[in-house]
Design a protein around this motif. Sequence first.
Motif, PDB file in Angstrom:
ATOM      1  N   GLU A   1      -7.256  13.649  -6.652  1.00  0.00           N
ATOM      2  CA  GLU A   1      -7.104  13.799  -8.081  1.00  0.00           C
ATOM      3  C   GLU A   1      -5.977  12.878  -8.525  1.00  0.00           C
ATOM      4  OE1 GLU A   1      -5.773  15.164 -11.843  1.00  0.00           O
ATOM      5  OE2 GLU A   1      -4.622  15.633 -10.020  1.00  0.00           O
TER       6      GLU A   1
ATOM      7  N   TYR B   1      -8.758  22.697  -3.367  1.00  0.00           N
ATOM      8  CA  TYR B   1      -8.790  22.917  -4.805  1.00  0.00           C
ATOM      9  C   TYR B   1      -7.531  23.697  -5.172  1.00  0.00           C
ATOM     10  CZ  TYR B   1     -13.781  21.658  -5.028  1.00  0.00           C
ATOM     11  OH  TYR B   1     -14.986  21.001  -4.977  1.00  0.00           O
TER      12      TYR B   1
ATOM     13  N   ASN C   1     -11.721  24.453   0.879  1.00  0.00           N
ATOM     14  CA  ASN C   1     -13.170  24.468   0.726  1.00  0.00           C
ATOM     15  C   ASN C   1     -13.805  23.654   1.844  1.00  0.00           C
ATOM     16  OD1 ASN C   1     -15.527  22.533  -0.461  1.00  0.00           O
ATOM     17  ND2 ASN C   1     -15.780  24.643  -1.167  1.00  0.00           N
TER      18      ASN C   1
ATOM     19  N   ARG D   1     -10.247  25.926 -11.959  1.00  0.00           N
ATOM     20  CA  ARG D   1     -10.020  25.417 -10.607  1.00  0.00           C
ATOM     21  C   ARG D   1     -10.382  23.939 -10.589  1.00  0.00           C
ATOM     22  NH1 ARG D   1     -12.152  28.870  -5.521  1.00  0.00           N
ATOM     23  NH2 ARG D   1     -11.043  30.419  -6.787  1.00  0.00           N
ATOM     24  N   GLU D   2      -9.534  23.140  -9.956  1.00  0.00           N
ATOM     25  CA  GLU D   2      -9.780  21.701  -9.916  1.00  0.00           C
ATOM     26  C   GLU D   2      -9.690  21.188  -8.483  1.00  0.00           C
ATOM     27  OE1 GLU D   2      -6.837  19.442 -12.033  1.00  0.00           O
ATOM     28  OE2 GLU D   2      -5.161  20.262 -10.870  1.00  0.00           O
ATOM     29  N   LEU D   3     -10.454  20.156  -8.228  1.00  0.00           N
ATOM     30  CA  LEU D   3     -10.432  19.503  -6.917  1.00  0.00           C
ATOM     31  C   LEU D   3      -9.171  18.653  -6.806  1.00  0.00           C
ATOM     32  CD1 LEU D   3     -11.763  18.704  -4.232  1.00  0.00           C
ATOM     33  CD2 LEU D   3     -12.994  16.925  -5.487  1.00  0.00           C
TER      34      LEU D   3
ATOM     35  N   ARG E   1     -10.233  15.643  -1.077  1.00  0.00           N
ATOM     36  CA  ARG E   1     -11.423  15.932  -0.304  1.00  0.00           C
ATOM     37  C   ARG E   1     -11.594  14.863   0.762  1.00  0.00           C
ATOM     38  NH1 ARG E   1     -17.356  15.480  -0.992  1.00  0.00           N
ATOM     39  NH2 ARG E   1     -18.328  17.494  -0.466  1.00  0.00           N
TER      40      ARG E   1
ATOM     41  N   TYR F   1      -3.753  27.425  -4.110  1.00  0.00           N
ATOM     42  CA  TYR F   1      -4.529  26.373  -3.479  1.00  0.00           C
ATOM     43  C   TYR F   1      -5.590  26.991  -2.573  1.00  0.00           C
ATOM     44  CZ  TYR F   1      -1.402  22.777  -5.203  1.00  0.00           C
ATOM     45  OH  TYR F   1      -0.695  21.917  -6.022  1.00  0.00           O
TER      46      TYR F   1
ATOM     47  N   GLN G   1      -5.845  26.238  -8.545  1.00  0.00           N
ATOM     48  CA  GLN G   1      -6.049  26.888  -9.835  1.00  0.00           C
ATOM     49  C   GLN G   1      -4.724  27.433 -10.328  1.00  0.00           C
ATOM     50  OE1 GLN G   1      -9.101  29.915  -9.923  1.00  0.00           O
ATOM     51  NE2 GLN G   1      -9.347  29.676 -12.135  1.00  0.00           N
TER      52      GLN G   1
END
Length: 123
Positions: A60, A37, A96, A45-47, A50, A93, A39
Amino acid sequence: QVQLVESGGGLVQAGGSLRLSCGASGSDFSINAMGWYRQAPGKQRELVARLTSGGSTFYEDSVRGRFTISRDNTKNTVYLQMNSLKPEDTAVYYCNVNAQVKTPRSWYISDYWGQGTQVTVSS
């Protein structure tokens, strides 16, 4: 419990590359998915990307074709190769991990976060 340690951020000129790494450690856990992620100041915060244990990937839209997420299963480490970086990629960054953790009598699923690493892209 799962601990995450990130590395690889820094300052780079537009068009350059960076590779982020995130290693997961702990005991009695299995990873369902690992991701990154970001921010930026004043933004949510954005993905970014993954990768699931089954090999499915998500990117994204703004990073698809420029960033690549990969994983070394032997090291429980996830990487984010970032190429053709743009100033708008500047952000903190965060790694996760979604993991299943075994306890003496049961198990649970939880999300874990790295400490964050700053990526700054200058124009």
